[in-house]
Scaffold this motif. Structure first.
Motif, PDB file in Angstrom:
ATOM      1  N   GLU A 282      -4.246   1.253  13.879  1.00  0.00           N
ATOM      2  CA  GLU A 282      -5.058   2.131  13.086  1.00  0.00           C
ATOM      3  C   GLU A 282      -5.109   1.591  11.415  1.00  0.00           C
ATOM      4  O   GLU A 282      -4.266   1.358  11.178  1.00  0.00           O
ATOM      5  CB  GLU A 282      -4.551   3.377  13.041  1.00  0.00           C
ATOM      6  N   ASP A 283      -6.281   1.747  10.857  1.00  0.00           N
ATOM      7  CA  ASP A 283      -6.327   1.013   9.491  1.00  0.00           C
ATOM      8  C   ASP A 283      -5.996   2.084   8.405  1.00  0.00           C
ATOM      9  O   ASP A 283      -6.140   3.367   8.742  1.00  0.00           O
ATOM     10  CB  ASP A 283      -7.725   0.568   9.294  1.00  0.00           C
ATOM     11  N   SER A 284      -5.915   1.770   7.339  1.00  0.00           N
ATOM     12  CA  SER A 284      -5.454   2.741   5.928  1.00  0.00           C
ATOM     13  C   SER A 284      -6.802   2.596   5.391  1.00  0.00           C
ATOM     14  O   SER A 284      -7.708   2.077   5.526  1.00  0.00           O
ATOM     15  CB  SER A 284      -4.611   2.160   5.289  1.00  0.00           C
ATOM     16  N   ASP A 285      -6.885   3.993   4.661  1.00  0.00           N
ATOM     17  CA  ASP A 285      -8.093   4.361   4.402  1.00  0.00           C
ATOM     18  C   ASP A 285      -8.053   4.239   2.564  1.00  0.00           C
ATOM     19  O   ASP A 285      -7.060   3.614   2.256  1.00  0.00           O
ATOM     20  CB  ASP A 285      -8.541   6.100   4.436  1.00  0.00           C
ATOM     21  N   LEU A 286      -8.815   4.407   2.076  1.00  0.00           N
ATOM     22  CA  LEU A 286      -8.968   4.230   0.416  1.00  0.00           C
ATOM     23  C   LEU A 286      -7.756   4.723  -0.220  1.00  0.00           C
ATOM     24  O   LEU A 286      -7.427   5.995   0.125  1.00  0.00           O
ATOM     25  CB  LEU A 286     -10.431   5.166  -0.124  1.00  0.00           C
ATOM     26  N   ARG A 287      -7.225   4.022  -0.828  1.00  0.00           N
ATOM     27  CA  ARG A 287      -5.989   4.133  -1.491  1.00  0.00           C
ATOM     28  C   ARG A 287      -5.962   3.314  -2.962  1.00  0.00           C
ATOM     29  O   ARG A 287      -5.974   2.339  -2.860  1.00  0.00           O
ATOM     30  CB  ARG A 287      -4.764   3.978  -0.779  1.00  0.00           C
ATOM     31  N   ILE A 288      -6.055   4.318  -4.045  1.00  0.00           N
ATOM     32  CA  ILE A 288      -5.978   3.625  -5.260  1.00  0.00           C
ATOM     33  C   ILE A 288      -4.751   4.029  -6.104  1.00  0.00           C
ATOM     34  O   ILE A 288      -4.157   5.106  -6.239  1.00  0.00           O
ATOM     35  CB  ILE A 288      -7.162   4.078  -6.343  1.00  0.00           C
ATOM     36  N   PRO A 289      -4.096   2.853  -6.485  1.00  0.00           N
ATOM     37  CA  PRO A 289      -2.738   3.410  -7.222  1.00  0.00           C
ATOM     38  C   PRO A 289      -2.953   4.160  -8.617  1.00  0.00           C
ATOM     39  O   PRO A 289      -3.567   3.824  -9.194  1.00  0.00           O
ATOM     40  CB  PRO A 289      -2.171   2.011  -7.639  1.00  0.00           C
ATOM     41  N   SER A 290      -2.181   5.146  -8.664  1.00  0.00           N
ATOM     42  CA  SER A 290      -1.994   5.676 -10.137  1.00  0.00           C
ATOM     43  C   SER A 290      -1.250   5.003 -10.993  1.00  0.00           C
ATOM     44  O   SER A 290      -0.255   4.379 -10.366  1.00  0.00           O
ATOM     45  CB  SER A 290      -1.459   7.200  -9.965  1.00  0.00           C
TER      46      SER A 290
END
Ligand code: NAD
Ligand code: UDP
Length: 371
Positions: free
Chosen positions: A318-326
């Protein structure tokens, strides 16, 4: 330049270890004690050619699960311990989930234990995947940054189902983070947790058939480089629709040096270390690399081909979705900002890969063409 320190790097011969070692040896007066179970090929340039640094670096080839007494001795002699050792390649999470969990959770215990025993600063490498699926993947509006910008102190961590084995890595990393935090509370362990977001650069992973097993599946950078250098299509898993934020490893190692240098700012925290400006869809990354490879080598442009995640990695992917670091915490505590654009990072990295591998791959191809 800061006070002399002794830094123990566990997993020094891997991708991040090799860059961290180089940065420390070149820019600090610290001594590095490194260990790894694989031979020191990626750090040969520091071990061999540049002998002027020999007095500030020692290497021990050892498996930390087998040579526990030696590990204790190395940690006892150090001020700071950086633990990088882990299975961290998505293709392995599916093929060897038991080893993945043990490597990321069980095998990290001795480093924690000895850092508690000798009162050392432990810098433990976790992953941005500990956040799991983001809220936007559960139908909350993807237009609301709250649902995909990941903050160390407020964002919930949501794992996928047990059958989606991709999450065994993330879950093991999450549990080890919680254990480290618990030792901080109960036993005064001085710790810092690093959550990398797709660091990239020279020396990342391997090229199958040249310096890795023939049927290996390295992470995306080395996988795309292998295809480009062999003149084969770049494989886009599920059409390459997902996003990743890529951070140049040299920028990222600058943050790690700040963590070691300033324990008064870093102890007790988990930090996102990534570059929110370098967020790109995997398909667009493939096109960027195809264009750049043609520009650097003068060869015709490569192509892509789609493949399902299950076909490429196996059942349970399963892939991971959009994730942007704070960047809130890392700016406040460490005053760190990544500097390198994705284009510049790629250009520098691709040139090193080409210089290192192109001839070897051309040789391999000629042999297989003749078969
Ligand atoms: P890597 O595989 O290149 O390096 C890991 C090193 O640890 C390898 O050289 C390996 O031989 C060594 N190692 C593993 N088990 C060992 C053992 N039992 N004894 C001795 N040595 C052992 O990986 P990397 O990209 O350098 O990642 C380092 C750490 O950062 C890992 O913990 C990984 O989970 C984390 N991380 C990295 C990224 C990234 O972008 N590269 C992203 C998320 C998390
Ligand atoms: N990927 C791809 N082709 C490849 C290798 C990876 O499309 O040859 C995709 C993979 O499915 C994922 C992304 O690239 O969506 C990043 O994969 P990587 O293995 O580098 O690390 P991850 O961020 O998933 O841990």
């Amino acid at each position: 330049m800061s006070e002399p320190k002794v830094v123990c790097i566990v997993g020094v011969a891997g991708f991040i270890g090799s860059h961290l070692l180089e940065k420390i040896i070149r820019e600090q007066e610290w001594t590095v004690i490194g260990c790894d179970m694989v031979p020191p090929t990626k750090i040969q340039q520091l071990l061999g050619a540049e002998k002027k640094w020999a007095s500030r670096f020692e290497f021990h080839q050892m498996n930390i699960t087998e040579d526990v007494e030696k590990l204790e001795e190395l940690i006892r002699k150090s001020d700071t311990v950086i633990n990088l050792a882990a299975i961290c390649n998505p293709s392995e999470y599916i093929k060897q989930p038991v080893n993945t969990i043990n490597s990321n959770f069980t095998d990290a215990q001795d480093c924690i234990k000895f850092c508690v025993k000798y009162n050392k600063h432990l810098v433990h490498f976790s992953t941005c995947e500990v956040y799991g699926r983001t809220l936007s993947s559960y139908g909350l509006p993807a237009s609301d940054p709250q649902n995909y910008i990941l903050d160390e102190e407020t964002t919930p961590m949501i794992m996928g189902p047990v059958s989606a084995q991709r999450w065994c890595y993330a879950c093991a990393k999450q549990l080890v983070e919680r254990l480290i935090f618990a030792h901080g509370t109960e036993n005064n362990l001085k710790f810092t947790i690093v959550r990398p977001y797709n660091w990239i650069g020279p020396r990342m992973d391997y090229v199958p058939g040249v310096d890795g097993k023939d049927d290996g599946q390295p992470r995306v950078l080395a996988s795309f480089m292998t295809a480009l250098m062999k003149g084969e299509p770049l494989v886009l898993v599920n059409g390459g629709q997902v996003y990743r934020t890529f951070c140049f490893v040299e920028d990222a190692c600058e943050a790690v040096v700040k963590i070691i240098e300033k324990p008064e700012k870093s102890v007790g925290h988990a930090f996102n270390i990534g570059n929110p400006e370098n967020n790109i869809q995997v398909q667009a990354l493939a096109n960027l690399m195809i264009d750049m490879y043609a520009k650097i080598t003068g060869k015709p442009k490569g192509t892509t081909k789609d493949i399902s995640g299950e076909e490429y990695y196996g059942k349970g992917y399963e892939d991971s979705d959009l994730r942007i670091p704070s960047m809130r915490l890392v700016r406040k505590q460490l005053d760190w900002e990544p500097k390198t654009s994705l284009k510049d990072a790629m250009e520098m990295t691709m040139k090193v890969f080409i210089e290192k591998y192109a001839d070897k791959l051309a040789g391999l191809k000629r042999v297989s063409d003749a078969d």
